[in-house]
Write an enzyme that holds these catalytic residues in place. Structure first.
Site, PDB file in Angstrom:
ATOM      1  N   GLY A 101      -3.939  -5.456  -7.495  1.00 61.24           N
ATOM      2  CA  GLY A 101      -4.040  -5.393  -9.318  1.00 61.24           C
ATOM      3  C   GLY A 101      -2.847  -6.370  -9.738  1.00 61.24           C
ATOM      4  NE  ARG A 151      -8.042  -3.899  -6.370  1.00 56.45           N
ATOM      5  CZ  ARG A 151      -7.006  -3.455  -6.472  1.00 56.45           C
ATOM      6  NH1 ARG A 151      -6.238  -3.274  -5.370  1.00 56.45           N
ATOM      7  NH2 ARG A 151      -6.467  -2.917  -7.453  1.00 56.45           N
ATOM      8  CG  ASP A 160      -0.404   1.457  -1.682  1.00 57.12           C
ATOM      9  OD1 ASP A 160      -1.064   0.957  -2.551  1.00 57.12           O
ATOM     10  OD2 ASP A 160      -0.752   2.652  -1.537  1.00 57.12           O
ATOM     11  CB  THR A 212       1.870  -1.791  -8.541  1.00 61.36           C
ATOM     12  OG1 THR A 212       1.124  -0.651  -8.794  1.00 61.36           O
ATOM     13  CG2 THR A 212       3.294  -1.256  -7.737  1.00 61.36           C
ATOM     14  CG  ASP A 218      -0.601   2.482 -11.092  1.00 64.13           C
ATOM     15  OD1 ASP A 218      -0.924   2.294 -12.192  1.00 64.13           O
ATOM     16  OD2 ASP A 218      -1.572   2.313 -10.209  1.00 64.13           O
ATOM     17  CG  ASP A 224       1.445   3.184  -6.788  1.00 65.93           C
ATOM     18  OD1 ASP A 224       2.074   2.290  -6.655  1.00 65.93           O
ATOM     19  OD2 ASP A 224       0.284   3.457  -6.492  1.00 65.93           O
ATOM     20  NE  ARG A 279      -8.931   6.435  -9.583  1.00 66.98           N
ATOM     21  CZ  ARG A 279      -8.870   4.757  -9.920  1.00 66.98           C
ATOM     22  NH1 ARG A 279      -7.990   4.102  -9.439  1.00 66.98           N
ATOM     23  NH2 ARG A 279      -9.590   4.282 -11.042  1.00 66.98           N
TER      24      ARG A 279
END
Length: 320
Positions: free
Chosen positions: A11, A72, A103, A125, A127, A129, A171
């Site tokens: 992303g 991707r 990741d 990213t 996120d 995360d 998510r």
């Protein structure tokens, strides 16, 4: 080390262009040749590669997205696809690769490193995360995008006396909802790391209405529930307060990066080139306490991401 490549994978996130720019310019400053690998690992497999110069990265530091495009790649995960990627690296004489992504992108970099290719990862990213670093490139821009949405929605919500659920990305990691919710004064923040109670949320809304509050904002991270519309409907049914849902979606990925993300991306990219010049490999760049750090990729990927409980508790306290 004579030639390096740079790619963006997975992303996109605001600040990726700032990172690309810094990698290219820092490398050229240190007499390295640089190639841009388009569309991530998919472009690496297909040899979609071009030489980069100072002018290649002019006028991009303020732009969202990624000039190298991204994708991707399922083929890269196969033995055949990975073998093709290694052949392309050999054909183009690439000695090292800077990978900008999350990741999944880091796992690809780890795989290349195990095959003898020098790799350095930058955390790109929205996120936030990746547990080894305080912040990822694009996270600050994403939460500011959400904050702008909260301000706009609060205006119309106040006019109609409504409650509004704002669904944001994340998510598996609730950082966007958590940080934007705290900064935006949300009444409730729903994240995947914590259980939530519809009844508790309804109680807060009713208490707010009883003291004359004209609007209510609820931040909800995607993936916490299967159907956010059902949550809105249940809250409206239980409270009698008209409840609307806004799903921000990919608007959070776009936009001009904040100053914080531009500076973070530039600092991390400069560190990546330093490590390459020192013949380091299989490292990822992060930030801890405003210091740029590096860590082994494999080690970084094993660290479990946890919600900041101090911020979560504070958000609850301040939303009474």
């Amino acid at each position: 080390m004579k030639k390096i490549g740079v790619l963006t994978s997975g992303g996109d996130s605001p600040g990726m262009n700032a990172a690309i720019r810094a990698v290219v310019r820092a490398a050229i400053y240190n007499d390295l040749k640089v190639v841009g690998i388009k569309r991530g690992y998919e472009g690496l497999i297909n040899g979609d590669i071009e030489n980069m110069s100072l002018s290649s990265v002019a006028d991009i530091i303020h732009r969202g997205g990624t000039m190298l495009r991204t994708a991707r790649s399922e083929d890269f995960k196969t033995e055949k696809g990975f073998s093709k990627a290694l052949n392309v690296i050999n054909i183009f004489g690439i000695d090292g690769i800077v990978v900008i992504g999350g990741d999944g992108s880091f796992r690809g970099a780890e795989k290349l490193s195990q095959a003898g290719i020098s790799t350095i990862g930058l955390p790109g990213t929205i996120d936030n995360d990746l547990a080894y670093t305080d912040y990822t490139i694009g996270f600050d821009t994403a939460i500011n995008t959400v904050l702008n949405a909260i301000s706009n929605i609060r205006d119309t919500s106040t006019s109609h006396g409504r409650a509004n659920i704002i669904e944001v990305m994340g998510r598996h990691c609730g950082d966007i909802a958590l940080y934007a919710g705290l900064a935006g004064g949300a009444e409730s923040i729903i994240v995947p790391e914590e259980e939530f109670s519809i009844d508790e949320i309804c109680k807060r809304l009713i208490q707010g209405r009883n003291r004359g509050k004209l609007h209510s904002i609820i931040l909800l991270a995607e993936g916490v529930v299967k159907n956010s519309y059902e949550v809105a409907s249940e809250i409206e049914e239980k409270t009698g307060i008209e409840t609307k849902l806004t799903i921000l979606g990919h608007i959070q990925r776009g936009g001009s990066p904040t100053a914080f993300d531009r500076i973070l991306a530039s600092r991390m990219a400069g560190k990546a080139v330093e490590l390459i010049l020192d013949n380091k490999s299989s490292r990822v760049i992060g930030i801890k306490g405003n210091e740029i750090i590096d860590m082994d990729i494999s080690e970084a990927l094993t660290i479990e991401k946890k919600l900041n409980q101090d911020i979560y508790r504070l958000a609850k306290v301040l939303s009474i």
